[in-house]
Write an enzyme that holds these catalytic residues in place. Sequence first.
Site, PDB file in Angstrom:
ATOM      1  N   ASP A  11       0.711  -1.277   0.002  1.00 44.34           N
ATOM      2  CA  ASP A  11      -0.053   0.182   0.083  1.00 44.34           C
ATOM      3  C   ASP A  11       0.839   1.159   0.092  1.00 44.34           C
ATOM      4  O   ASP A  11       2.167   1.217   0.367  1.00 44.34           O
ATOM      5  CB  ASP A  11      -0.834  -0.005   1.174  1.00 44.34           C
ATOM      6  N   ASP A  13      -0.265   5.309   0.718  1.00 45.87           N
ATOM      7  CA  ASP A  13      -0.565   6.219   1.989  1.00 45.87           C
ATOM      8  C   ASP A  13      -0.611   5.620   3.231  1.00 45.87           C
ATOM      9  O   ASP A  13      -1.368   4.606   3.367  1.00 45.87           O
ATOM     10  CB  ASP A  13      -1.738   6.855   1.540  1.00 45.87           C
ATOM     11  N   ASP A 186      -1.524  -0.709   5.981  1.00 44.25           N
ATOM     12  CA  ASP A 186      -1.465   0.175   7.286  1.00 44.25           C
ATOM     13  C   ASP A 186      -3.211  -0.098   7.814  1.00 44.25           C
ATOM     14  O   ASP A 186      -3.229   0.764   8.974  1.00 44.25           O
ATOM     15  CB  ASP A 186      -1.179   1.443   7.147  1.00 44.25           C
TER      16      ASP A 186
END
Length: 231
Positions: A11, A13, A186
Amino acid sequence: MLDHIQAVIVDLDGTMVDTLGDFVVALNHTLDDLRLPPVDRGLVERSVGKGSEHLVRTVLDHQLALPEVAGSDALALSWPREQIHALALERYQHHYLFINGQHSDVYPGVVEGLQGLLATGLPMACLTNKPLAFAQALLEIKGLDGYFSQVFGGDSFERKKPDPLPLLKTCEALGTLPAQTLMVGDSQNDAMAARAAGCPVALVTYGYNHGDPIAEAPHDWLLDSLAELLD
């Protein structure tokens, strides 16, 4: 951790780059265009991760509900809600184009982790809910674009994470089975998508997870740094 792993999906961001500053600046320029008060970082942090449309809609609706906005000259009060959502998204994308990467930083350990993964020879893809053009530009600005053979954004497929479709399509592009493809993210969006797709998942402890403890999201490993992927 990498035993039986044949590829890695990462991922963007909140996992590789702390982009909260970019979001806040672009959103506040957008809100100023609509004569609405600026947003605080806490709301933005709780709202990121599900794509630009969700972020802009959530922030706009929150600001429109503020007591001080009622009776003001805010442009958004005189337009139908869907129309103002569309205008806000257009203004946000306009501002983000010029802000992208200017108020963000690569997290510690990311470069070390990516370099280590590259040395293993495992193919890597970046999969984010950020629009593809913005994701590609950010990776290039931060010097991370050379690590990935594939990059997919929130507009690359019919659905976004937490739907499993983007992971399944990314595995197809990498030529690997989901069970042998590690998802690194995240948030619960990454975790839920990985579980539904049948991918093992490692979650970082420092990103954005809608204000919820990341340990409560489904995971196989928790990481304080991407450098720990090689442990």
